[in-house]
Design a protein around this motif. Sequence first.
Motif, mmCIF file in Angstrom:
data_model
loop_
_atom_site.group_PDB
_atom_site.id
_atom_site.type_symbol
_atom_site.label_atom_id
_atom_site.label_comp_id
_atom_site.label_asym_id
_atom_site.label_seq_id
_atom_site.Cartn_x
_atom_site.Cartn_y
_atom_site.Cartn_z
ATOM 1 N N LEU A 88 0.829 -1.210 0.000
ATOM 2 C CA LEU A 88 0.000 0.000 0.000
ATOM 3 C C LEU A 88 0.860 1.255 0.000
ATOM 4 O O LEU A 88 0.542 2.251 -0.680
ATOM 5 N N ALA A 89 1.970 1.214 0.765
ATOM 6 C CA ALA A 89 2.871 2.369 0.789
ATOM 7 C C ALA A 89 3.489 2.607 -0.586
ATOM 8 O O ALA A 89 3.663 3.752 -1.019
ATOM 9 N N ALA A 90 3.806 1.531 -1.296
ATOM 10 C CA ALA A 90 4.358 1.662 -2.650
ATOM 11 C C ALA A 90 3.335 2.248 -3.621
ATOM 12 O O ALA A 90 3.716 2.857 -4.635
ATOM 13 N N CYS A 91 2.063 2.066 -3.306
ATOM 14 C CA CYS A 91 0.992 2.620 -4.142
ATOM 15 C C CYS A 91 0.559 4.007 -3.692
ATOM 16 O O CYS A 91 -0.437 4.552 -4.217
ATOM 17 N N GLY A 92 1.264 4.563 -2.718
ATOM 18 C CA GLY A 92 0.949 5.908 -2.256
ATOM 19 C C GLY A 92 -0.043 5.980 -1.114
ATOM 20 O O GLY A 92 -0.509 7.065 -0.756
ATOM 21 N N VAL A 93 -0.377 4.830 -0.517
ATOM 22 C CA VAL A 93 -1.306 4.801 0.630
ATOM 23 C C VAL A 93 -0.476 4.607 1.884
ATOM 24 O O VAL A 93 -0.037 3.489 2.190
ATOM 25 N N GLY A 94 -0.224 5.704 2.595
ATOM 26 C CA GLY A 94 0.619 5.647 3.776
ATOM 27 C C GLY A 94 -0.154 5.361 5.044
ATOM 28 O O GLY A 94 -1.379 5.130 5.033
ATOM 29 N N LEU A 95 0.569 5.405 6.144
ATOM 30 C CA LEU A 95 -0.036 5.102 7.443
ATOM 31 C C LEU A 95 -1.121 6.110 7.808
ATOM 32 O O LEU A 95 -2.148 5.737 8.387
ATOM 33 N N MET A 96 -0.901 7.394 7.477
ATOM 34 C CA MET A 96 -1.868 8.427 7.854
ATOM 35 C C MET A 96 -3.215 8.233 7.163
ATOM 36 O O MET A 96 -4.227 8.772 7.619
#
Length: 365
Positions: A88-96
Amino acid sequence: MIINRAFYREAAMTTLAIGLVLLVVMVLMSLSFLLGRAVRGDQSRTVVFILLGFQTLSKLDVLLPLAFYLGILLTLSRWYRDSEMTVLAACGVGLMHFMRPVMVLGLVFGALALAGAFYFTPFATRQIENIKLVISQRSEPAAIFPGVFLELPGTGRIVYVEKIEENGNLQGIFVSSLEEGRQGVLVAKSGYPYTDPKTGDKFIALQGGTLYEGEPGEAGYRILEYSVYSLRIVPKKIGEAPVPAAGLPTLKLLTQLADRNINAEFHWRLGKTIALFVLALYAVVLAYTDVRRGRMSNLFVAIVVYFIYSNLLGIGESMLQNGRMPAAVGLWWVHIGMALVALYFLRQRAHDRSLLSLPAGVGRR
């Protein structure tokens, strides 16, 4: 969004599962305690499950924040372990990104916790106090237990029954009473309880026994053998149960906030709901894990954080009750302090930094 729906579904199911486990553990602990009191004769066996139900209801507002906290923690921890968060982080969906669905789901469980804290828990507390008052003032045959010396309130009598048959008949009866300086002891082979149809008074009919009566310390005792002896059970008037601060209805609570104990109780009720949202921040922060870490490492830290938070709330409530903390401050200093620490940790985590990173230059020469 598909990610949000997947999170809602898994987090809600995990929270409900954890809540069910916590509820079962609490019910079993309460049941063992109540059954122990019933065996000792401290309370009637007929009210064990009634008390258990009200005690369970009174603890739901405490279980919900903890279950939600662990539910969010375990859900995000699984996503980290299965590398879903990395993808998800690689797809631009971060923890926030998950802060919004966490808080939205928190509104649902927070509403339940709020209803429990301000309505169901006070209601259950009042019912428990009423039941305890009735138990303490019972003087009817139903309050007698086999193998237990029991003092019947309001009668001055101590009763012992060796055995109670399924039909209610009593075997091996001993009754001791002290009236006007004279000690009376009744011994009977058997007996049975009955109610006078005309007056409604309750009696125990003792069959085939002996009465020993006399003054303590004197030799002149009177011994009387009888075939049937009707022992009247004197009823005791039941007053109103005192309502503690924890059992006051919320509307009545709000009219008495000038009282320190009442004010502390109000902040304690409100704090259960606020703690749910603050703990949700810690769940997001502490959920991070990887393959090299143990599965339980972040769970252990999360439990430590929960105990620190709950103990600080307990200390704050005691300070409010003792007048060492201004009533206007309440427990806000605990909530705000814990929230600020959580927000700092969340900022560090969002920027992929160590939670306790030292400022630049510290430790260098």
